[in-house]
Design a protein around this motif. Structure first.
Motif, short mmCIF file in Angstrom:
data_model
loop_
_atom_site.label_atom_id
_atom_site.label_comp_id
_atom_site.label_asym_id
_atom_site.label_seq_id
_atom_site.Cartn_x
_atom_site.Cartn_y
_atom_site.Cartn_z
N SER A 128 -19.65 -13.17 -5.94
CA SER A 128 -19.79 -11.77 -5.51
C SER A 128 -18.81 -11.44 -4.38
O SER A 128 -18.33 -10.30 -4.30
CB SER A 128 -21.22 -11.49 -5.06
OG SER A 128 -21.58 -12.29 -3.96
N TRP B 146 -16.92 -5.17 -2.70
CA TRP B 146 -17.51 -5.75 -1.49
C TRP B 146 -16.46 -6.00 -0.41
O TRP B 146 -16.72 -5.82 0.77
CB TRP B 146 -18.22 -7.04 -1.84
CG TRP B 146 -19.51 -6.85 -2.56
CD1 TRP B 146 -19.78 -7.09 -3.88
CD2 TRP B 146 -20.73 -6.34 -2.00
NE1 TRP B 146 -21.07 -6.77 -4.18
CE2 TRP B 146 -21.69 -6.30 -3.05
CE3 TRP B 146 -21.11 -5.92 -0.73
CZ2 TRP B 146 -23.00 -5.87 -2.85
CZ3 TRP B 146 -22.41 -5.47 -0.54
CH2 TRP B 146 -23.34 -5.45 -1.58
N ASN C 138 -23.14 -16.51 -3.27
CA ASN C 138 -22.23 -15.40 -3.03
C ASN C 138 -20.77 -15.76 -3.31
O ASN C 138 -19.87 -14.98 -3.00
CB ASN C 138 -22.34 -14.93 -1.57
CG ASN C 138 -23.73 -14.45 -1.23
OD1 ASN C 138 -24.24 -13.51 -1.83
ND2 ASN C 138 -24.37 -15.11 -0.27
#
Length: 540
Positions: free
Chosen positions: A416, A422, A413
């Motif tokens: 991301s 996000w 992650n």
């Protein structure tokens, strides 16, 4: 009288030729006389080539490991055989070193693979809802830069949208308008929250101009305001302020000089707005003498763009928001090296992690050229080690000096968590949870809570400044040295409306300093417009 048996035995002990015990009786029961026997002994003593003895029918010479031996008679019993002992080989030193090295690598690999981003802020206190409230809203404004038409959004759900009024968008600037001098941005007059927002988008991988801004830097190339900064990002910030200062000043004056000035950016834009905030704080006359307490900066997924002393010094103005395992705030490698290796980013992160393991913490703090994420840190955590899925996000805040996101997180992650989408979603969830918890546990009036939190924030800033001085951070100043300059700046801005002549003299001095900065970092083209000076290496 010495017998032939004794002579042969002594000869076998003193020479390299070994004669078995079973061979001696055969010599004395032979037809050889004593003279021939002594002749054999004499020949053995002279170490001549092997002599063929008729009675020693098993006598042969065998060279093994550098020694001559006589083969044992097959008729002899095992008890009569000569005993030979081999010394055991000791363990090689290299094998021990290899074992230690393998164990050390295994331990390091285990610690690095089990390290999660939650550990960076394990000791930080939770953030308050009031101070974190602008973050989701500013994330949506930054995302609005990606939309060609804000009235018909394509990258956002129609039900929610960006929750902004398109009529309040004062100005939008694209890559074609900036000519590569700065990332795209927009200026938004938020009359609902009484703020004037300048939102800068992040890196566009398809635009060469964004890479030029990143690559325009070398370690220790640009010194500014008593510390080191990223050279290309500083020039972009100077260009942006020089172009939009009149627009921002006009908006602030038209709204009664009551609105706050907010700068927000993501990734590449976070570095630009962070250095832009430092410029505005030191040249507030460019925006009509706006007070320092009305200036705020929110760096979303911040880039390392300034040295540690500047990051702590402006922690009361700049706020950085990091989502869990985001790689960019933790990577001490210069930005130009990161994006040179963008297509092999996992390999680069692993090598950086391996290298930083062997750099002592004190050496990192004493390096004035090392760049850090700016300002006060807000860490959104939502995952733990050995736990599947995400738990309700929690926001922690502090002004760290040592241990300021120094560990690379080897996580799937890591990239991301850098995405603005996000960050906006998790920040919205965390803010809603904080509001729900504060409404359930209200024991004092909100105004008192807010006042106490402001005092706590000021105390944390003073403690961080003193901590930086105690750790011998280069060019760090404590609160005692910093406070008089702030008071003087406040008096200067406060007297602006009272004494025009004195304000003109002071502001003219400020403009002279600003002109000097512009002259060093920017150049004029044939039309008279200011562009970035690509070949000018200035140390200010």
């Amino acid at each position: 009288m010495v017998s032939c048996q004794d002579v042969i035995i002594s000869l076998s002990l003193s020479s390299r030729v070994q004669i078995t015990r079973c061979s001696i009786p055969r010599i004395f029961h032979s037809t050889l006389d004593w003279k021939s026997t002594f002749h054999v002994v004499e020949e053995f003593g002279r170490r001549k080539p092997p002599i063929k003895l008729p009675l020693l029918h098993t006598l042969t010479h065998r060279q093994k490991k550098g020694t001559h031996t006589l083969s044992r008679n097959p008729r002899t019993s095992p008890s009569d055989a000569p005993t030979t002992s081999k010394a055991p080989k000791p363990m090689s030193v290299s094998c021990g070193v290899e074992c230690v090295f393998v164990l050390g690598c295994a331990r390091w690999f285990w610690k690095r693979c089990t390290y999660v981003g939650t550990y960076d802020s394990a000791t930080w206190p939770p953030a308050a809802a009031d101070e974190f409230e602008p973050v989701p809203r500013l994330c949506r404004l930054i995302r609005a830069n990606y939309e060609p038409d804000l009235r018909n959004p394509q990258h956002c759900k129609p039900a929610t949208g960006y929750r902004l009024n398109p009529d309040w968008v004062v100005k939008r600037v694209t890559h074609e308008d900036t000519l590569g001098d700065a990332p795209p941005y927009l200026i938004y007059a938020d009359h609902e929250h009484k703020e004037i927002v300048l939102a800068v988008r992040g890196l566009n991988l398809a635009k060469e101009s964004d890479y030029k801004v990143l690559l325009d830097n070398r370690l220790g190339q640009q010194m500014f305001d008593g510390g080191y900064v990223h050279h290309g990002l500083l020039k972009s910030a100077v260009w942006l302020l020089n172009r939009e200062s009149e627009t921002l000043k006009r908006l602030w004056v038209e709204n009664g000089s009551e609105y706050g000035m907010v700068f927000a950016g993501h990734s590449l834009g976070s570095g630009v707005v962070s250095l832009l905030t430092i410029l505005v704080v030191n040249h507030r006359d460019r925006l009509g003498g706006i007070p320092k307490d009305k200036i705020r900066c929110y760096a979303i997924a911040p880039a390392r763009c300034m040295s540690l002393n500047l990051a702590v010094k402006y922690a009361n103005v700049i706020h950085s928001i990091v989502l869990q395992d985001d790689f960019l705030p933790r990577t001490a490698t210069p930005l130009e090296d990161i994006f040179k290796s963008i297509f092999c980013l996992p390999c680069l992160l692993f090598l950086v992690c391996l290298r930083d393991t062997f750099i002592p913490e004190g050496r990192k703090l004493r390096d004035p050229r090392r760049l850090y994420a700016p300002g006060r840190m807000y860490h959104i955590v939502e995952r733990n080690f050995c736990r599947c899925g995400r738990f309700p996000p929690e926001v922690r805040t502090a002004i760290p000096v040592d241990g300021r996101f120094e560990h690379i997180v080897l996580s799937c992650n890591a990239t991301s968590d850098h995405g603005i989408i996000w960050i906006e979603r998790e920040a919205e969830k965390a803010l809603q949870l904080m509001k729900d918890q504060s409404s359930e546990t209200v024991t004092v009036p909100p105004t008192v809570q807010k006042f106490e939190r402001l005092k706590t924030i000021e105390k944390e800033h003073r403690d961080a400044l003193e901590r930086a001085v105690s750790l011998n951070v280069p060019h760090a100043v404590d609160s005692a040295e910093k406070e008089p300059s702030e008071n003087n700046e406040g008096e200067t801005s406060g007297s602006a409306s009272k004494d025009v002549s004195s304000t003109h003299s002071k502001s003219s001095g400020g403009r002279a300093n600003w002109d000097e900065v512009v002259e060093k970092l920017l150049k004029k083209n044939k039309t008279g417009d200011l562009n970035l000076e690509r070949d000018n290496n200035v140390t200010q």
